[in-house]
Enzyme design. Structure first.
Site, PDB file in Angstrom:
ATOM      1  N   HIS A  56       0.876  -1.300   0.088  1.00 55.05           N
ATOM      2  CA  HIS A  56       0.163   0.000   0.011  1.00 55.05           C
ATOM      3  C   HIS A  56       0.827   1.343   0.127  1.00 55.05           C
ATOM      4  CE1 HIS A  56      -3.301   2.323   2.034  1.00 55.05           C
ATOM      5  NE2 HIS A  56      -3.331   2.676   0.732  1.00 55.05           N
ATOM      6  N   ARG A  57       0.840   2.109  -1.060  1.00 58.71           N
ATOM      7  CA  ARG A  57       1.767   3.299  -1.340  1.00 58.71           C
ATOM      8  C   ARG A  57       2.933   2.901  -1.229  1.00 58.71           C
ATOM      9  NH1 ARG A  57      -1.646   7.136   3.143  1.00 58.71           N
ATOM     10  NH2 ARG A  57      -3.454   6.230   2.709  1.00 58.71           N
ATOM     11  N   HIS A  98      -0.736  10.739  -2.203  1.00 59.70           N
ATOM     12  CA  HIS A  98      -2.143  10.432  -1.815  1.00 59.70           C
ATOM     13  C   HIS A  98      -2.969  11.572  -1.223  1.00 59.70           C
ATOM     14  CE1 HIS A  98      -4.804   9.238   1.763  1.00 59.70           C
ATOM     15  NE2 HIS A  98      -5.135   8.129   0.831  1.00 59.70           N
ATOM     16  N   GLU A 166      -4.313   3.895  -8.158  1.00 60.93           N
ATOM     17  CA  GLU A 166      -5.523   4.549  -7.938  1.00 60.93           C
ATOM     18  C   GLU A 166      -5.602   5.910  -8.560  1.00 60.93           C
ATOM     19  OE1 GLU A 166      -7.995   6.384  -4.225  1.00 60.93           O
ATOM     20  OE2 GLU A 166      -6.559   5.019  -3.669  1.00 60.93           O
ATOM     21  N   GLN A 202      -7.793   1.664 -10.504  1.00 59.38           N
ATOM     22  CA  GLN A 202      -9.062   1.559  -9.655  1.00 59.38           C
ATOM     23  C   GLN A 202      -9.290   2.871  -9.055  1.00 59.38           C
ATOM     24  OE1 GLN A 202      -8.387  -0.357  -5.881  1.00 59.38           O
ATOM     25  NE2 GLN A 202      -6.544   0.859  -5.289  1.00 59.38           N
TER      26      GLN A 202
END
Length: 294
Positions: A56-57, A98, A166, A202
């Site tokens: 994640h990230r 983010h 994302e 996504q």
């Protein structure tokens, strides 16, 4: 997405490397999604599916999130899949970030003290390139920069990694879907090898995901969140995954997702995020999810 810690024992990392090599070697023919199997410490037995773990990230427990250092930290730990977030600068460059603002993960408030609230889209790419995106995490990361999407893709290719991309807050950046697709194509990420087994796009925005699917139907896509059961069939027309917060899972909802097939003819998958501390990948799989974004 907000992240909590998921512990992967050292044995699990070692198995991850072996599983990734095996999966890549076996991917052939019409298979739409050459998944990399990941164990939480024990090799899955015959007929038992393992859980895919996505960094994640990047490996954001070990390096500043969404930086090239986090990509490399994931690579060094055998993590094949990496998740990131893409936004757009004032002058139209795609960057990996983010938060809606730069304050938490850069020194923007120090470098540009009169520019509050330091929204990503209010700064040019050249201005972002001046920021330190690493020292907030640790002194040894001082000087780490906010990467462009182009630079991020180059690093992933160099490391042989795969990307869950994302598109962040697309309503703030009209046309960003087409721009992301152009960048992916320019960097070679829409060839058969990448589209088949190395890329998923996504977003929390269903209209964004639909736009990506309609523009390039070959790309696998995912909806972030947990749509109501009666909405799932509509999303299955253009999404291959439904990726909810872990706390939103229920056996009824998962069963409803898994009854459906996505636009590439395969059963919808579920990758969860915001997993409770000390939860293992094995337990995530036991609940019925195919992957964990952690």
């Amino acid at each position: 997405m907000h992240r909590r810690s998921l512990r992967i024992p050292a044995a699990g990392v070692a198995y991850l490397v072996a599983a990734a090599v095996t999966s890549s070697a076996m991917a052939s023919g019409p298979q739409e999604f050459a998944d990399v199997a990941v164990s939480s410490g024990t090799r899955a037995g015959p007929g038992t599916a393992a859980t895919l773990v996505i960094a994640h990230r990047g490996a954001s427990r070990y390096a500043p999130e969404n930086t090239l250092a986090a990509v490399d930290a994931a690579h060094h730990r055998g993590l094949i899949w990496v998740e990131n977030d893409v936004q757009r600068t004032k002058d139209g460059r795609l960057v990996v970030m983010h938060d809606a603002t730069l304050r938490r993960t850069t020194d923007a408030a120090k470098v540009f003290p009169g520019r509050a609230p330091w929204r990503v889209g209010d700064f040019t790419a050249a201005e972002l390139a001046r920021l330190d995106a690493g020292s907030w995490f640790g002194r040894r990361f001082t000087g780490e920069r906010v990467p462009t999407l182009a630079g991020y893709l180059r690093r992933l290719d160099h490391n042989g990694q795969r990307l869950l991309l994302e598109i962040k807050a697309p309503e703030k950046y009209p046309g960003i879907e087409a721009q992301v697709i152009r960048e992916l194509r320019a960097r070679g990420w829409l060839d058969r090898a990448h589209v088949r087994s190395r890329l998923v796009v996504q977003s929390f925005s269903a209209s964004c995901v639909k736009a990506v699917h309609e523009a390039v139907p070959e790309i696998r896509t995912g909806i972030l969140g947990a749509p109501a059961v009666d909405e799932l069939a509509r999303y299955a027309r253009f999404a291959d995954q439904i990726n909810p917060r872990a706390s939103a899972l229920s056996s009824r909802w998962l069963a409803a997702v898994h009854r459906l097939r996505g636009p590439h003819g395969r059963r919808l998958q579920v990758y969860v995020w915001d997993v409770a501390k000390n939860t293992s990948a094995r337990s995530v799989r036991a609940r019925g999810a195919e992957g964990v974004i952690e």
